[in-house]
Scaffold this active site. Sequence first.
Site, PDB file in Angstrom:
ATOM      1  N   ASP A 106     -64.542  60.312  27.980  1.00 25.76           N
ATOM      2  CA  ASP A 106     -65.161  59.346  28.901  1.00 25.76           C
ATOM      3  C   ASP A 106     -66.510  59.889  29.403  1.00 25.76           C
ATOM      4  O   ASP A 106     -67.533  59.194  29.366  1.00 25.76           O
ATOM      5  CB  ASP A 106     -64.190  59.131  30.073  1.00 25.76           C
ATOM      6  N   THR A 134     -54.513  62.042  25.045  1.00 26.50           N
ATOM      7  CA  THR A 134     -54.057  63.381  24.636  1.00 26.50           C
ATOM      8  C   THR A 134     -54.778  64.528  25.328  1.00 26.50           C
ATOM      9  O   THR A 134     -54.533  65.689  25.032  1.00 26.50           O
ATOM     10  CB  THR A 134     -54.194  63.583  23.114  1.00 26.50           C
TER      11      THR A 134
HETATM   12  N1  APR Z   1     -65.284  62.946  21.015  1.00 25.02           N
HETATM   13  C1  APR Z   1     -64.016  62.721  20.620  1.00 25.02           C
HETATM   14  N2  APR Z   1     -62.939  63.133  21.300  1.00 25.02           N
HETATM   15  C2  APR Z   1     -63.156  63.818  22.438  1.00 25.02           C
HETATM   16  C3  APR Z   1     -64.461  64.102  22.929  1.00 25.02           C
HETATM   17  C4  APR Z   1     -65.548  63.635  22.177  1.00 25.02           C
HETATM   18  N3  APR Z   1     -66.806  63.834  22.540  1.00 25.02           N
HETATM   19  N4  APR Z   1     -64.342  64.797  24.100  1.00 25.02           N
HETATM   20  C5  APR Z   1     -63.024  64.964  24.316  1.00 25.02           C
HETATM   21  N5  APR Z   1     -62.311  64.395  23.313  1.00 25.02           N
HETATM   22  C6  APR Z   1     -60.857  64.307  23.121  1.00 25.02           C
HETATM   23  C7  APR Z   1     -59.995  65.315  23.845  1.00 25.02           C
HETATM   24  O1  APR Z   1     -59.958  66.530  23.145  1.00 25.02           O
HETATM   25  C8  APR Z   1     -58.643  64.609  23.816  1.00 25.02           C
HETATM   26  O2  APR Z   1     -57.928  64.891  22.646  1.00 25.02           O
HETATM   27  O3  APR Z   1     -60.413  63.060  23.615  1.00 25.02           O
HETATM   28  C9  APR Z   1     -59.004  63.124  23.798  1.00 25.02           C
HETATM   29  C10 APR Z   1     -58.653  62.395  25.071  1.00 25.02           C
HETATM   30  O4  APR Z   1     -58.824  63.271  26.175  1.00 25.02           O
HETATM   31  P1  APR Z   1     -59.424  62.811  27.572  1.00 25.02           P
HETATM   32  O5  APR Z   1     -60.863  62.505  27.403  1.00 25.02           O
HETATM   33  O6  APR Z   1     -59.028  63.812  28.577  1.00 25.02           O
HETATM   34  O7  APR Z   1     -58.700  61.379  27.835  1.00 25.02           O
HETATM   35  P2  APR Z   1     -57.209  61.058  28.375  1.00 25.02           P
HETATM   36  O8  APR Z   1     -56.223  62.108  28.082  1.00 25.02           O
HETATM   37  O9  APR Z   1     -56.929  59.653  27.889  1.00 25.02           O
HETATM   38  O10 APR Z   1     -57.392  61.032  29.944  1.00 25.02           O
HETATM   39  C11 APR Z   1     -58.143  60.014  30.531  1.00 25.02           C
HETATM   40  O11 APR Z   1     -59.600  61.562  31.653  1.00 25.02           O
HETATM   41  O12 APR Z   1     -61.878  61.709  31.488  1.00 25.02           O
HETATM   42  C12 APR Z   1     -60.868  61.174  32.189  1.00 25.02           C
HETATM   43  O13 APR Z   1     -61.827  59.123  32.989  1.00 25.02           O
HETATM   44  C13 APR Z   1     -60.859  59.664  32.117  1.00 25.02           C
HETATM   45  O14 APR Z   1     -59.368  59.660  33.950  1.00 25.02           O
HETATM   46  C14 APR Z   1     -59.474  59.447  32.579  1.00 25.02           C
HETATM   47  C15 APR Z   1     -58.686  60.509  31.859  1.00 25.02           C
END
Ligand code: APR
Length: 197
Positions: free
Chosen positions: A49, A137
Site C-alpha cells: 500500500d 500475507t
Molecule cells: N510489490 C509487491 N508486493 C509487495 C510490495 C511491493 N512493492 N511491498 C510489499 N509487498 C508484499 C509483502 O511482502 C506481502 O507479501 O505484499 C504482501 C502484502 O503485505 P502488506 O502490504 O503488509 O499487506 P496486508 O498483509 O494485506 O496488510 C494490509 O498493511 O500496509 C498496510 O494499509 C495496509 O493496513 C493495511 C495492511
Amino acid sequence: MIMIVVDSMDWTSATGRKIVLQEGDITRIAVGAMANAANSALAGGGGVDGAIHRAGGPAIMRELDAIRAREGGCSTGSAVATGAGILPATYVFHAVGPVYRDGRHGEPELLAGCYRKCLALAEERAVRTISFPAISTGVYGYPQKEAAEIAIREVRRHLERSDTTVEQVIFVPFGQSAYEVYREILGGRAGRTITCS
Ligand code: APR
C-alpha cells in the site's frame, strides 16, 4: 527478473489467456489495473500500500478521500477502484484482505472475495491485464501458501469463463520465498514457459 508464464493449454490455445508469475515490485510492472492490499479505512499504510501511494503520487489518495467521504471506506473482502496517478497503470483496485486469526473466522472466503471483486472491477472497465500482490500475507498475517492457493484458484476460475475481458493476470510475489510458494503451486520452473492442465 525471473518470469514464469503458466499457460493452461485450453487458455492459450483457445483464448490466449495467461497467468504470469513475476517476482518483484508491483509498482514497476505496466498493467491495465494494479491490485493493492489496502485497509478498510482506505487510509494508506506500509507494505505494498505504501509503495503504491509513494510511486503513484497524491492523486490516488485524493480519490480515496472522496470514496471514504461518500461510502465510509471499504469492507473486508471487497475492493474499490481509483485511477493510478503516475503509476504505469490505468487503475488501482484497493482490496481489503482479512486479518488472519486461525483460518476459521471466514478468512478464506474474505480473501477469495478480494480477488473476485478485483476481477469484477476489471470486467466493468474492460481491463485486459491485472496484477496482484499477495494480499493479506504481510501485516495481516495470512499464511503465504494458503493465500496463494486461494489467489490462484480464484484467478483460474475467472480466466476459465468464456466472457471475460481479462487476458492476463500477473501475480507479483515480493521476494524469493514468496515467489517459490507460487511457483510450486503453479507447477512451474524458473525461466520457462510451461503448460498446466
Ligand atoms: N510489490 C509487491 N508486493 C509487495 C510490495 C511491493 N512493492 N511491498 C510489499 N509487498 C508484499 C509483502 O511482502 C506481502 O507479501 O505484499 C504482501 C502484502 O503485505 P502488506 O502490504 O503488509 O499487506 P496486508 O498483509 O494485506 O496488510 C494490509 O498493511 O500496509 C498496510 O494499509 C495496509 O493496513 C493495511 C495492511
